[in-house]
Each structure stands twice: as C-alpha cells, then as structure tokens.
Design a protein around this motif. Sequence first.
Motif, PDB file in Angstrom:
ATOM      1  N   ALA A   9       0.683  -1.169  -0.013  1.00  0.00           N
ATOM      2  CA  ALA A   9      -0.033   0.010  -0.008  1.00  0.00           C
ATOM      3  C   ALA A   9       0.712   1.210   0.034  1.00  0.00           C
ATOM      4  CB  ALA A   9      -1.078  -0.013   1.153  1.00  0.00           C
ATOM      5  N   LYS A  10       1.982   1.302   0.904  1.00  0.00           N
ATOM      6  CA  LYS A  10       2.804   2.295   0.785  1.00  0.00           C
ATOM      7  C   LYS A  10       3.795   2.564  -0.682  1.00  0.00           C
ATOM      8  CE  LYS A  10       5.768   2.973   4.244  1.00  0.00           C
ATOM      9  NZ  LYS A  10       6.432   2.728   5.589  1.00  0.00           N
ATOM     10  N   ARG A  11       3.814   1.357  -1.269  1.00  0.00           N
ATOM     11  CA  ARG A  11       4.434   1.526  -2.524  1.00  0.00           C
ATOM     12  C   ARG A  11       3.626   2.301  -3.550  1.00  0.00           C
ATOM     13  NH1 ARG A  11       6.313  -3.532  -3.131  1.00  0.00           N
ATOM     14  NH2 ARG A  11       4.384  -4.092  -4.404  1.00  0.00           N
ATOM     15  N   LEU A  12       2.265   1.553  -3.504  1.00  0.00           N
ATOM     16  CA  LEU A  12       1.172   2.277  -4.261  1.00  0.00           C
ATOM     17  C   LEU A  12       0.831   3.691  -4.284  1.00  0.00           C
ATOM     18  CD1 LEU A  12      -1.328   1.844  -6.352  1.00  0.00           C
ATOM     19  CD2 LEU A  12      -2.782   1.457  -4.121  1.00  0.00           C
ATOM     20  N   MET A  13       1.021   4.200  -2.897  1.00  0.00           N
ATOM     21  CA  MET A  13       0.336   5.370  -2.636  1.00  0.00           C
ATOM     22  C   MET A  13       1.815   6.286  -2.987  1.00  0.00           C
ATOM     23  SD  MET A  13      -2.600   5.361  -2.418  1.00  0.00           S
ATOM     24  CE  MET A  13      -2.575   7.389  -1.816  1.00  0.00           C
ATOM     25  N   ALA A  14       3.035   5.719  -2.911  1.00  0.00           N
ATOM     26  CA  ALA A  14       4.365   6.380  -2.922  1.00  0.00           C
ATOM     27  C   ALA A  14       4.349   6.904  -4.592  1.00  0.00           C
ATOM     28  CB  ALA A  14       5.526   5.674  -2.606  1.00  0.00           C
ATOM     29  N   GLU A  15       3.909   5.818  -5.433  1.00  0.00           N
ATOM     30  CA  GLU A  15       4.006   5.995  -6.690  1.00  0.00           C
ATOM     31  C   GLU A  15       2.872   7.207  -7.401  1.00  0.00           C
ATOM     32  OE1 GLU A  15       3.265   2.929  -9.607  1.00  0.00           O
ATOM     33  OE2 GLU A  15       4.621   1.543  -8.616  1.00  0.00           O
ATOM     34  N   ARG A  46      -2.951  -2.195  -7.861  1.00  0.00           N
ATOM     35  CA  ARG A  46      -1.618  -2.751  -8.227  1.00  0.00           C
ATOM     36  C   ARG A  46      -0.592  -1.333  -8.087  1.00  0.00           C
ATOM     37  NH1 ARG A  46      -3.955  -4.678 -12.241  1.00  0.00           N
ATOM     38  NH2 ARG A  46      -3.079  -3.506 -13.943  1.00  0.00           N
ATOM     39  N   ASP A  47      -0.487  -0.593  -9.091  1.00  0.00           N
ATOM     40  CA  ASP A  47       0.374   0.524  -9.239  1.00  0.00           C
ATOM     41  C   ASP A  47      -0.173   1.612  -9.706  1.00  0.00           C
ATOM     42  OD1 ASP A  47       0.080  -0.190 -11.851  1.00  0.00           O
ATOM     43  OD2 ASP A  47       2.067  -1.471 -11.805  1.00  0.00           O
ATOM     44  N   ALA A  48       0.720   2.761 -10.011  1.00  0.00           N
ATOM     45  CA  ALA A  48       0.196   4.092 -10.787  1.00  0.00           C
ATOM     46  C   ALA A  48      -0.421   3.900 -12.107  1.00  0.00           C
ATOM     47  CB  ALA A  48       1.318   4.828 -10.856  1.00  0.00           C
ATOM     48  N   ALA A  49       0.027   2.739 -12.740  1.00  0.00           N
ATOM     49  CA  ALA A  49      -0.479   2.400 -14.272  1.00  0.00           C
ATOM     50  C   ALA A  49      -1.957   1.921 -13.907  1.00  0.00           C
ATOM     51  CB  ALA A  49       0.183   1.321 -14.808  1.00  0.00           C
ATOM     52  N   GLY A  50      -2.142   1.174 -12.772  1.00  0.00           N
ATOM     53  CA  GLY A  50      -3.295   0.569 -12.460  1.00  0.00           C
ATOM     54  C   GLY A  50      -4.389   1.668 -12.045  1.00  0.00           C
TER      55      GLY A  50
END
Lengths: 426, 426
Positions: free
Chosen positions: B80-86, B303-307
């Motif tokens: 979740a941190k990686r997702l929001m960091a992106e 998933r990520d910024a692209a998602g």
Amino acid sequence: MSYVDMSAAELEALRASLEQEYASHCAKGLSLNMARGKPGADQLALSLPMLDEVNSSADLFAEDGTDCRNYGVMDGIPEAKRLMAEVMEHDQANVCVFGNSSLNIMFDLVTAGYTRGFLGSTPWCKLPAVKWLCPVPGYDRHFGITESYGIEMIPIPMREDGPDMDEIEQLVAKDEAIKGIWCVPQYANPTGITYSDEVVRRLAEMPCAADDFRIFWDNAYCVHHLYDDKRNHVADIAAACEAAGNPNRYFKFASTSKVTLPGAGIAAVAASAENIAEIKKRIGIQTVGYDKINQLRHARFLRDAAGVDALMKKHAAIIRPKFELVERMLEDELANTGIASWTNPVGGYFISFEGIEGTAKRTVALAKAAGVTMTGAGATWPLKHDPRDTNIRIAPTLPPTSELQQAMEVFICCVKLAAVEVLLAR
Amino acid sequence: MSYVDMSAAELEALRASLEQEYASHCAKGLSLNMARGKPGADQLALSLPMLDEVNSSADLFAEDGTDCRNYGVMDGIPEAKRLMAEVMEHDQANVCVFGNSSLNIMFDLVTAGYTRGFLGSTPWCKLPAVKWLCPVPGYDRHFGITESYGIEMIPIPMREDGPDMDEIEQLVAKDEAIKGIWCVPQYANPTGITYSDEVVRRLAEMPCAADDFRIFWDNAYCVHHLYDDKRNHVADIAAACEAAGNPNRYFKFASTSKVTLPGAGIAAVAASAENIAEIKKRIGIQTVGYDKINQLRHARFLRDAAGVDALMKKHAAIIRPKFELVERMLEDELANTGIASWTNPVGGYFISFEGIEGTAKRTVALAKAAGVTMTGAGATWPLKHDPRDTNIRIAPTLPPTSELQQAMEVFICCVKLAAVEVLLAR
C-alpha cells in the motif's frame, strides 16, 4: 518451600540450579512473544467468513437506503449502531460507530478536552495543570495518551472490586485540575477484575471539583467471557451517572477488535445526548466519515448481541485452555514459594503477575535474553514506572499452546532466578 | 445581449419572463443535488471488483509477511505504501498509509501543530495568535479545520497559475503567527487550476518568519484528469522544498476516495524523513493502527500507478460528458450576458462559477427553493463569508446526466433572475 524462609546456602544452591536451567532455555534459540493481547491465528480464522458478507454482488445499501459505497453518514449506519448499542447496552440514538480503533476515539476525546473543552468548559491547554486518575496496574496505551499531553497521572491502587474509591473521592472532591480517569471496568487490563456495583455507583455519584471531569469507560472486554458459568457483568456507568444527576460524566467505549479482526474492526463511543451532539459536531470537521462498507460487513456478520455472544464462545473455547495452562504452570511451580502471586481471571485477555519487590524488570530482561518477549515491566504503570517493580502482564492468547508452554517455562525460571538474586542481595 | 446594457424596462420584462420560467421549474417538484463532489453510481460500480480481492479464502498476509488480520503495522503495509508513493511521486520510505480519509490526516496534523508543535516548535495553543493562508475560492472543509481551532484565516486571491505569490511572500516574511497554507495544487477545488512551476518554487523558497510554517499540499486530484490530451501535472513540492533548503516545510496528502470508494478508501501522507518520524511517533500513541485488510484490498486491486491511471480513464469517460454538458449550457445561456463567468477545468471535480456582485446567495437560495441543492454560497471562503457574494461551486459528478441537465436549467434560470434583481435595484 517458601523462598523467603531459605538460608543463604539454600538460595545459593537454588541459584546455581536455576542458572543452569536458564542456560538450557537460552540454548534453545527461542523466539516467542507474549507481549501484547493479540488473538491467535485460530481465533482470527473464526471471522474470515465476514469477508464474504460484502462482495461485488452484495447489496451495498444500508437499511436506511444509504449507499455505503459513497460519502456520507458521520455517526455510523443504523445496523452498525444498533449492533454496538446492544453490545454496549446503550440507547442507539446516543451511540456513534466510527473507525477501526476505540483507542483512537479515546485519543480524540482527550484531544478534544485539551483543545476545545467539553460542553463549554475551559480547554485544558489553557489551564496551568491537568491531572488524571490512573488505576494501577492498568493499560499502557491509556497512559500513553495522557502522558503525550503532559497530563500529570496519579496512580490509584486497584482492589478486588475496582479502584480505591476512598482515595478517588478524596482527590476529585478538592482538586479541579483532575479531569478524568481511565477505567477498564470489566475483566480489567491486566488484573481481570470487574468493578463492583458499589464502585460504579460511587464513581457516578462522587462530587467532583471539576465540572468537566470525565470517566473514560473502556469496556473493551464486555463480551470477553472465558467461562459460560462464571460471567461477570459490570453495572452500566451511563445509568449510574444519570441516576446520580451527572449524566455527562462518562464516555463508554467498545470495539470489535478482539471479536472479529484487530485493526480491521469497528469501534464505537456511547455517551449522553449532550456529549454525543458535541462529538458529532467535531467529527463533522475532523473527517469525511468512516468506512461504512466495513460497518456493513460487521453488521451482517455479527447481526446482534446474540451473534456476538455465539462468536465469543468460540473464542473462549480457543483461549480458555491457554489461560488454564498458564495458571496451572504458575500454580505448580510458584505456589507456596512466597515469591509470586497472580490473577485467575474469568474473562478478558490478561493475567496480572506480581513478583517480589525489585524483580519485574529483571525477570522480563532475563526472559527477553532467552527469546521470550513479555510486556515491558512497568508498562502497566503511568510513565512506565512501577515504583515497587513487581508487576508483569501476561498475555497468553497469541502463541499456540505448545509455544505458550515453552514460553511459560522460561518465564517461570526467570521469575525464580530474579527472586533468588534479590533475596541473596538483601 | 449583455444584461448590464439593458434599460430598466428591458430588465423588468426579462424579470417577468424569468419569474414565469422559475415558477414552472418550481412546479416540477424536483429534488436534485449538486452540493458535493461525490462520484455517481456508475463510477462507484467501477471499483466493486475490489471487494472480491480479499475474501475468506484469500491470502491475507502482506508481502513482508505481516498478518493483515491482526494488530500491528502503524504506517501501512509495504504494497500500500508503494502504491501511494507512486501516486504521490514520493520516496516510499517517507510515506505513511493510514485510514480512509486524507482530511482526517490533515485535521490530525493541524491538531498536532496546535497541541504539540512541529519538530520542537512552540505548540500553537500556547501562542497569542495563529494565522493561516487560505487561497480563495477554496475547499470548505479545509477552512472548517482551521476555523475550529480559532485560527485567523487570511484569504489569498487565486490567479490562473495559483495563489497570489506576491501577497503570500509579503505576509509570511514578516508575520511569524502565520503557520500554514491550504493548497489543492492540481485541478484546485473549486477553480480547477493547477499551480505553475514558478508558484511551487516560490512557495518552497520564500523566507518565512515562522520556522514551523507548513504547506498543506492536498493533492486530492493528482490523478483526476478529464482529458487524456490535456493533462496537468503540478511540480513536486517535496523536491522544490528540498532544493530550497526547506525540506520540512510541506505535508503532501492523497487518497483513493475518488478513485475507488469514498469513505472506504485509503489515505496517505508524504513528508520529509524528520516530519514522518514525528508523525509515526504520534500515531503510535493515537491509534492501534489502521485497517490493513483494506490496504491489502486496495493494493491488490489498483496494483500501481498504471493501474490507477487505467481506472481513472474509466472515471473520466463517465464524468467528462457531465462537465461538458454543464459548460455547454452555461455557454449557450450565459455567454455575453455580462452576468457570469466560469472555469472550464481539464481535471478535478468542480466548476467554479462567478456571478455578479451580490447574487451568489440569492441564486443558491432560489435554486434550493426550486428543489436543486447547490454547495452553499460562501462555502468556498473562510467562515463561509464571500465578501462580494459572487462564487458558487458546481459539482457535476453525482447526478445522472438527465438530472444534471434539469438541475442546470434551474440553476441558470436562478442566476439570471438573481442578476436581474440586483441590476434593477442598482
């Protein structure tokens, strides 16, 4: 044989044998944790079906037509309020269901007293001093909140029937700087005791110098019975305060943290109509609202107080043997040694252990070095300062039974070793 | 024809015809709501599959092995941190993912400044006066937080490229009571403008009399583009503050409220290492932690910024026609009348409308009486006081298109009627 009756030579011999035993524990390379009141994995599994209550094909509207997927509703959807009102034995109209943490609601209410005051009182940050009553041993995270605001914490001895009311009455009558008290009134953390009807009545009735004195009634273990046939039930502080003509004196708290999933539960506050109106006004500024989808999930899974009770019986079936194992081992190894006493609770999450003076820190340090993490000694006192250094909180729920037994073997060895060290140094 | 060029007789005739039209609207018995920036039902449906990501048979462990069903983890699970960091374009190590409301994180941070101070500064409650910069028109709930602490709010005019930096620089340089500024830097609420690189740089670089001055950088609409080919992208305040030697000056906020499900999303704060360390320390006192199950649900679904971007394109496809409808109707009916101007945003959730002086309240009241609820006039100003009474925030996303068209017909009629009334009274 009681350790205190032993000769120096007997104690020396005992120390040698205990040190040998301790070394053998250390050699095992254990990594066991009894530090916090966390449910075990088998308990968590009990609530997994809850996650299926709300899925993409579920009806996501609350019973009043609220679309739980969107913004709106600050005080909880009706079915969640009804559920928590039943659990808290409170008028549903004066219950708010918020997020996942009742501790967070308590923090916010201490913060509100500090920054805004209650019902027109002077905000505590504008006062030269603020004090708080802290029954000890008590819950470290309660004390952490008041500590963080620089509030002076006054330890109050716990009795079999609750905190020492004579002392409390004397203090609050004359000192208007005393603004509140932390209470875990049923199956207290960590002693497991339940406040008597008289204690509840006296808390509600006592004259307080501070108009804005508040009882923080953290009924965290209200449904956490270990035995069907030995249930405690604390008297309702709300009814007592109303009867005493002090209807605004209390805030009641509860959550499903140790009912469903800790961290992913729902939490609630119950209070007088006036207090609730003030809370709602603040909450309207403080957040966009709480997670209604999770409220719906809980309401559908738990349904009502009976649904909660059925689930709690399953919890009890899992954790009761753990409590009994700990109590049996303590009894077998420490009874009649004169170096230890402990509680045998019929509910809640903890056993409170008392060693002889000056041994708690050493015991916990010894256990830690042998790979067994206990709650920090002193944690049950304000500022983590247990003046006699005797109290240790035992949290038996998290480890599987086999690990629990290992951990308790280590712990008991450390208790004995620390006691012998102290007795030899006397 | 411009209303301001009309003779009194022409205006009287126009009023008569508008009153007739208005009466016909009233007769319809409408009940339409454009008050808040809420997603419509078809938008909410986009994220329902998220609810299936986590069920009773799912793996409920985070990628670092954390059991998301139990207590623990105060700052967010790694995925979740990686997702929001992106999404926030920030170093993951200095991002915290908390609960469901970024507004709540902002409230907590203003509260922290008020009660504890930042990085050793004097708590604001101990100061004789605290002031705050409020670009106007702005977000009512921002202003509500500072108002609730009795903080004096200074309106700052918004330009095409952000708030008036000349005025801000002058104010903060000499007044150490000014402790912060509210910013919605991209697709601002309600004007839709995005701060220019120069504005971001000047905010980061400007000398502030207050060491504890903080930019509350509410990048609520950072991924909320309406057009693929007309995307704004605000410069990173974190990088600008670091480059300027003021690394602790900002707090960045974002949430998934208008990405997945409002009220059931996840929210995050990003800041300097020092600020994040202080935030984590406080959070450890303030709560038992946040809902990791919901964090897991979001991380797996988005998933990520692209998602996130792929999902936001679906949102845009739904709401872009609503914005275009509103803009077309305003253009068709109000262009060249001299009584109105409005923004044509390429992202975010709002259109900002300006009537002639003294008409906003009357317009909103007329609309309300005809069954169309708009955001309250004045809401976009501190203390709800729009001194010229001109600004109205239009929120086109919630109503279905057919209702939106009806609501805008009513609104436009009310705008005209209010203007004619004012012009006749001049």
